[in-house]
Design a protein around this motif. Structure first.
Motif, PDB file in Angstrom:
ATOM      1  N   GLY A  14     -20.675   6.979   3.665  1.00  0.00           N
ATOM      2  CA  GLY A  14     -21.490   7.630   2.659  1.00  0.00           C
ATOM      3  C   GLY A  14     -20.849   7.683   1.280  1.00  0.00           C
ATOM      4  N   GLU A  15     -19.543   7.480   1.218  1.00  0.00           N
ATOM      5  CA  GLU A  15     -18.866   7.473  -0.078  1.00  0.00           C
ATOM      6  C   GLU A  15     -19.124   6.144  -0.762  1.00  0.00           C
ATOM      7  N   PRO A  16     -19.205   6.164  -2.108  1.00  0.00           N
ATOM      8  CA  PRO A  16     -19.361   4.876  -2.782  1.00  0.00           C
ATOM      9  C   PRO A  16     -18.119   4.019  -2.547  1.00  0.00           C
ATOM     10  N   ALA A  17     -18.335   2.765  -2.231  1.00  0.00           N
ATOM     11  CA  ALA A  17     -17.210   1.851  -2.021  1.00  0.00           C
ATOM     12  C   ALA A  17     -16.576   1.555  -3.374  1.00  0.00           C
ATOM     13  N   TRP A  18     -15.287   1.449  -3.386  1.00  0.00           N
ATOM     14  CA  TRP A  18     -14.564   1.160  -4.618  1.00  0.00           C
ATOM     15  C   TRP A  18     -14.062  -0.268  -4.510  1.00  0.00           C
ATOM     16  N   PRO A  19     -14.419  -1.152  -5.441  1.00  0.00           N
ATOM     17  CA  PRO A  19     -14.118  -2.568  -5.282  1.00  0.00           C
ATOM     18  C   PRO A  19     -12.629  -2.901  -5.284  1.00  0.00           C
ATOM     19  N   TRP A  20     -11.773  -1.979  -5.670  1.00  0.00           N
ATOM     20  CA  TRP A  20     -10.352  -2.272  -5.794  1.00  0.00           C
ATOM     21  C   TRP A  20      -9.536  -1.685  -4.642  1.00  0.00           C
ATOM     22  N   LYS A  21     -10.202  -1.123  -3.634  1.00  0.00           N
ATOM     23  CA  LYS A  21      -9.523  -0.409  -2.547  1.00  0.00           C
ATOM     24  C   LYS A  21      -8.452  -1.262  -1.861  1.00  0.00           C
ATOM     25  N   GLU A  22      -8.760  -2.477  -1.538  1.00  0.00           N
ATOM     26  CA  GLU A  22      -7.819  -3.343  -0.814  1.00  0.00           C
ATOM     27  C   GLU A  22      -7.122  -4.348  -1.738  1.00  0.00           C
ATOM     28  N   ALA A  23      -7.328  -4.207  -3.022  1.00  0.00           N
ATOM     29  CA  ALA A  23      -6.781  -5.183  -3.972  1.00  0.00           C
ATOM     30  C   ALA A  23      -5.262  -5.062  -4.073  1.00  0.00           C
ATOM     31  N   PRO A  24      -4.582  -6.174  -4.328  1.00  0.00           N
ATOM     32  CA  PRO A  24      -3.140  -6.122  -4.547  1.00  0.00           C
ATOM     33  C   PRO A  24      -2.817  -5.346  -5.838  1.00  0.00           C
ATOM     34  N   LEU A  25      -1.588  -4.878  -5.936  1.00  0.00           N
ATOM     35  CA  LEU A  25      -1.164  -4.122  -7.116  1.00  0.00           C
ATOM     36  C   LEU A  25      -1.436  -4.868  -8.404  1.00  0.00           C
ATOM     37  N   ARG A  26      -1.172  -6.164  -8.431  1.00  0.00           N
ATOM     38  CA  ARG A  26      -1.372  -6.935  -9.662  1.00  0.00           C
ATOM     39  C   ARG A  26      -2.831  -6.909 -10.100  1.00  0.00           C
ATOM     40  N   THR A  27      -3.746  -6.839  -9.137  1.00  0.00           N
ATOM     41  CA  THR A  27      -5.173  -6.760  -9.466  1.00  0.00           C
ATOM     42  C   THR A  27      -5.505  -5.395 -10.061  1.00  0.00           C
ATOM     43  N   LEU A  28      -4.904  -4.342  -9.519  1.00  0.00           N
ATOM     44  CA  LEU A  28      -5.116  -3.000 -10.080  1.00  0.00           C
ATOM     45  C   LEU A  28      -4.587  -2.929 -11.513  1.00  0.00           C
ATOM     46  N   VAL A  29      -3.427  -3.522 -11.733  1.00  0.00           N
ATOM     47  CA  VAL A  29      -2.848  -3.530 -13.084  1.00  0.00           C
ATOM     48  C   VAL A  29      -3.737  -4.350 -14.011  1.00  0.00           C
TER      49      VAL A  29
END
Length: 167
Positions: A14-29
C-alpha cells in the motif's frame, strides 16, 4: 518547466513504491545531483520572475510573479521530499550515516539559500521598501548566498567522494 519525481505505483503493502529503493549508491548520488540541477533551474526561474516583476513597474504585475513563486515553491517542495527520502534510505536501510549527513547538510543549506534569496527579493521590492534601497543589507545577504552556494558545492564534492569510497 521544472521536473519533479516520477509518480510511482503503490507497492503491494500500500505504500508508494520508491524508484530508488534497490538502486546502487552511485545512482542515489546521481539522483541527488539531478535534484540539485532542478533546484538550480528553479532558482534561475525565481530570479527571472523577480526581474520581470521589477520591470513591470510602476503598475507591478504581482499576480504573474505570485504564480511563478508558486511554481518554484512546488518544485522546491518536490525536490525536498525526494532528498529527504534519499537521506532516510541512507541513514536507515543502507546504514550510510556519513552520506546521510551530507544529504541532510545539503538540504539545510538549500533551505538557508532559499530563505536568503527570498529576503533579498523582498529587500529589492520598491513597494515594500518605499523605494529606499538598503545596500548594506543587500550586500550582506548577497554575500550569505554566495557563501551558502560555496558550502553546497563542498558538501556535494564530499558526497561524491565519500560515496565512491563507500561502494
Amino acid at each position: 518547466m521544472i521536473a519533479a519525481a516520477a509518480v510511482v505505483p503503490a507497492s503491494p503493502g500500500g505504500e508508494p513504491a520508491w524508484p530508488w529503493k534497490e538502486a546502487p549508491l552511485r545512482t542515489l548520488v546521481r539522483r541527488i545531483l539531478q535534484l540539485q540541477a532542478e533546484r538550480a533551474q528553479a532558482f534561475r526561474r525565481l530570479e527571472s520572475a523577480h526581474r520581470e516583476y521589477l520591470r513591470s513597474g510602476p503598475h507591478y504585475d504581482f499576480p504573474r510573479y505570485r504564480s511563478a513563486v508558486h511554481e518554484v515553491t512546488q518544485a522546491f517542495a518536490a525536490a525536498s521530499r525526494e532528498v529527504l527520502a534519499v537521506e532516510a534510505e541512507l541513514s536507515g536501510p543502507r546504514a550510510q550515516p556519513l552520506l546521510a549527513g551530507h544529504v541532510r547538510s545539503l538540504q539545510q543549506l538549500e533551505q538557508t539559500r532559499l530563505a536568503v534569496v527570498a529576503q533579498l527579493q523582498l529587500l529589492g521590492t520598491p513597494e515594500l521598501t518605499g523605494g529606499r534601497e538598503d545596500t548594506e543589507q543587500a550586500h550582506r545577504l548577497k554575500t550569505k548566498v554566495i557563501k551558502t552556494m560555496e558550502a553546497i558545492s563542498e558538501v556535494l564534492q564530499d558526497l561524491r567522494l565519500d560515496a565512491e569510497s563507500a561502494e
